[in-house]
Design an enzyme around this catalytic site. Structure first.
Site, PDB file in Angstrom:
ATOM      1  N   CYS A  30       0.921  -1.205   0.165  1.00 29.77           N
ATOM      2  CA  CYS A  30      -0.027  -0.081  -0.016  1.00 29.77           C
ATOM      3  C   CYS A  30       0.965   1.241  -0.030  1.00 29.77           C
ATOM      4  O   CYS A  30       2.083   1.141  -0.424  1.00 29.77           O
ATOM      5  CB  CYS A  30      -0.880  -0.263   1.178  1.00 29.77           C
ATOM      6  N   ALA A  31       0.444   2.355   0.551  1.00 24.60           N
ATOM      7  CA  ALA A  31       1.251   3.486   0.480  1.00 24.60           C
ATOM      8  C   ALA A  31       2.380   3.609   1.049  1.00 24.60           C
ATOM      9  O   ALA A  31       3.533   4.110   1.022  1.00 24.60           O
ATOM     10  CB  ALA A  31       0.376   4.644   0.757  1.00 24.60           C
TER      11      ALA A  31
END
Length: 481
Positions: A26-27
Site C-alpha cells: 500500500c502507500a
C-alpha cells in the site's frame, strides 16, 4: 538506499521465498502472506534501518517502510521471490483463507461497512453542525443560534435534511455493499434496500407507535413496515438475496437468465424479508441496541473505564472492525440512543497510544526508534494507531500498559458525563467535530486526561525498564535515559 539489498534482507527475515505465498504493498507497507509466521526473524527485521515497524493482522504480515521506499523495495522483493505483482485486494483474499471463523466474520463486517463510512461520516458531521445551530446555551446564553438569529432557521432545516439522508436510506447503502461482498449483484442489493424503505411502507421509526398497515396475501397477514435506519435486517436480506441469485444463475437457462434471475431474486427475497427475515432481525437489532444502551447507562463510568482498558487489545485482534456495525445502529437510532459511546472511548484509547509513543520519543536514544516514535505518535493522535502500537508500544510493552491505563481513566471520566458522538470520523484530536455539543467540553478534558496519564506513566516506567545503550542501539527494544 540499496533497495535490492533491503528486499533480500526482508525476504530472508520472513523465512525465504518458500515461506512467501503472496505480496503486495500500500502507500507505506509491504503486505505479505506467509505460510508460517513463526519462521519470521523478528530481531533481524527490528535491526534493519529501513524497517519502521511490523505487525500481523487479517492473515497478512505487514512491514512498514514508508512512502516511496515501499514501492522500490516491493519491486525488488517481487523479482527476488519470483512472484507476480498483486493488488492489495488479492493479497487480502489470500490472507483471509488463513483466518478462523470469528476473524472471517469480523472481516466480513469490515468489508461491508468500511466502503460506506464516508457517507455515514458526512451525514453524522452534518448532524453535528445542525446541533451546533440548534443547541441551547452552546454559543448564546439561554438560546440556540437559530433562536438568536431566526434567519438561520431554514439553513439549519436544510442541513438537517442533508444529514438524515444517509440514515433514512441506510439500507440502500448497506444493501449495495453487502450484496457485493456476498457475491451477488450490488445493484440488486441496492434495489432490495430501496424496497425496504419504500415510501408506501410505514416509516420504520413510527413502528410500534401507530397501527401498521398490512398486506393480506393468500391468508398471510404481512405488515407493511419499512426498515429505515436498520442494519441487521438488510444484512440478512442481502445475504439471502446473493445466495438466491447465485442458485438461480446455475439453474435458469442462459437465454432467460437476464429476465428471470433478477425478477425471482428480488421477489423471493422481498417476500421472505417482510414475512420472516425482517421481523426476526428487527427484533434482534432492537434488543442489541437496547442492551448496549442499558449496559452503558447501568455500568456507568466503571463500564466505560473497562471498555477503555480493553479497547486497544481489541484493536490488536482486529475485532474493533465489528464495532462499525454496532455504531451504525446506534447512530441510526439517535432518537433513542442519543449517539454512540464507542467512538469517544476509541478516541481516548488512540490519544493514549499516541501520548505513550511520544513519551518514548523523548526518552530513547535509539535514532531509529526515535524516528518511528515521532511520526507514529502524531499519527495516533490523529486517529491511526497501528504504527504506534505495533511499531513502538507493543515492542517495548510498558508504553502499551501506560496507554491502556490512560485510556481507562479517561474513558471512565467521559462515561461519567455521558459523552456521545453523533458521527464517525477520525477517533482522536480531530474527533471533536463528531461529538454532541453538550459533550464537547468533557471530550476535551478526557483527551487531556488520556494524554497526561499515558505520557507521564510511560516516562515513569521507562526508568524501571532502563536498559544498556548497547542493547538499545542493536535491537531498538530498550530505552536508555
Amino acid at each position: 538506499m540499496d533497495y535490492k539489498k533491503v528486499a533480500q534482507e526482508i525476504l530472508e527475515a520472513v523465512g525465504g521465498r518458500e515461506n512467501l505465498s503472496a505480496a503486495a504493498h500500500c502507500a507505506t507497507r509491504l503486505r505479505l502472506v506467509l505460510q508460517d509466521e513463526s519462521k519470521v526473524d523478528q530481531a533481524a527485521l527490528d535491526r534493519m534501518e529501513a524497517v519502521k515497524g511490523t505487525f500481523s493482522t487479517g492473515g497478512q504480515y505487514q512491514v512498514i517502510l514508508g512512502t516511496g521506499t515501499v514501492n522500490l523495495v516491493y519491486e525488488a522483493l517481487a523479482a527476488l521471490a519470483g512472484i507476480r505483482e498483486m493488488s492489495t485486494q488479492e493479497v487480502k483474499a489470500a490472507g483471509a483463507k488463513k483466518l478462523n471463523v470469528l476473524q472471517q466474520f469480523v472481516k466480513m463486517l469490515s468489508d461491508i461497512f468500511v466502503p460506506i463510512i464516508p457517507a455515514i461520516v458526512a451525514g453524522g458531521l452534518l448532524m453535528g453542525l445542525n446541533n451546533v445551530l440548534t443547541a441551547k446555551d452552546l454559543l448564546v446564553a439561554g438560546k440556540s443560534l437559530v433562536e438568536a438569529y431566526p434567519q438561520t432557521k431554514d439553513l439549519a432545516d436544510m442541513i438537517n435534511t442533508f444529514a438524515n439522508a444517509a440514515f433514512v436510506f441506510l439500507p440502500v447503502l448497506i444493501g449495495f455493499s453487502a450484496a457485493k461482498r456476498f457475491g451477488g449483484n450490488p445493484f440488486l442489493g441496492a434495489a432490495l434496500g430501496m424496497l425496504m424503505v419504500h415510501p408506501a411502507l410505514l416509516n420504520g421509526y413510527s413502528y410500534g407507535k401507530v397501527a401498521a398497515p398490512v398486506w393480506n396475501i393468500f391468508g398471510l397477514t404481512i405488515e407493511k413496515v419499512g426498515y429505515q435506519g436498520s442494519v441487521l435486517p438488510v444484512l440478512a436480506a442481502s445475504f439471502l438475496l446473493a445466495k438466491i441469485e447465485q442458485f438461480l444463475r446455475r439453474v435458469v437457462p442462459a437465454a432467460l437468465d437476464i429476465l428471470l434471475t433478477p425478477l425471482l431474486s428480488i421477489f423471493i427475497t422481498g417476500l421472505l424479508t417482510f414475512t420472516l427475515v425482517g421481523p426476526v432481525t428487527r427484533l434482534a437489532g432492537n434488543l442489541l441496541t437496547d442492551g448496549l444502551v442499558w449496559l452503558y447507562g447501568s455500568a456507568g463510568f466503571i463500564g466505560g473505564g473497562l471498555f477503555g482498558l480493553v479497547y486497544a487489545p481489541i484493536v490488536i485482534t482486529g475485532m474493533h472492525n465489528s464495532f462499525i456495525a454496532v455504531e451504525t445502529q446506534l447512530l441510526a437510532n439517535m432518537a433513542k440512543t442519543g449517539g454512540t459511546f464507542i467512538f469517544p472511548i476509541a478516541a481516548m484509547s488512540n490519544v493514549a497510544q499516541g501520548a505513550a509513543t511520544l513519551a518514548v520519543f523523548f526518552v530513547t536514544r535509539n535514532r531509529k526508534l526515535k524516528g518511528v516514535a515521532s511520526a507514529a505518535g502524531i499519527s495516533a493522535l490523529l486517529g491511526i494507531t497501528e504504527p504506534a502500537m505495533f511499531g513502538v508500544n507493543l515492542k517495548l510493552k510498558y508504553p502499551f500498559m501506560a496507554a491502556i491505563t490512560g485510556s481507562a481513566i479517561a474513558s471512565a471520566y467521559i462515561s461519567l458525563y455521558k459523552t456521545l458522538a453523533v458521527a464517525l470520523g477520525a477517533a482522536g484530536l480531530p474527533g471533536i467535530i463528531s461529538i454532541r455539543p453538550d459533550g464537547i467540553f468533557h471530550y476535551v478534558i478526557g483527551m487531556a486526561i488520556s494524554f497526561t496519564v499515558a505520557f507521564s506513566l510511560t516516562l515513569l516506567l521507562a526508568r524501571k525498564y532502563e536498559t544498556t545503550g548497547k542493547e538499545t542501539e542493536e535491537t531498538g527494544q530498550g530505552v536508555t535515559l
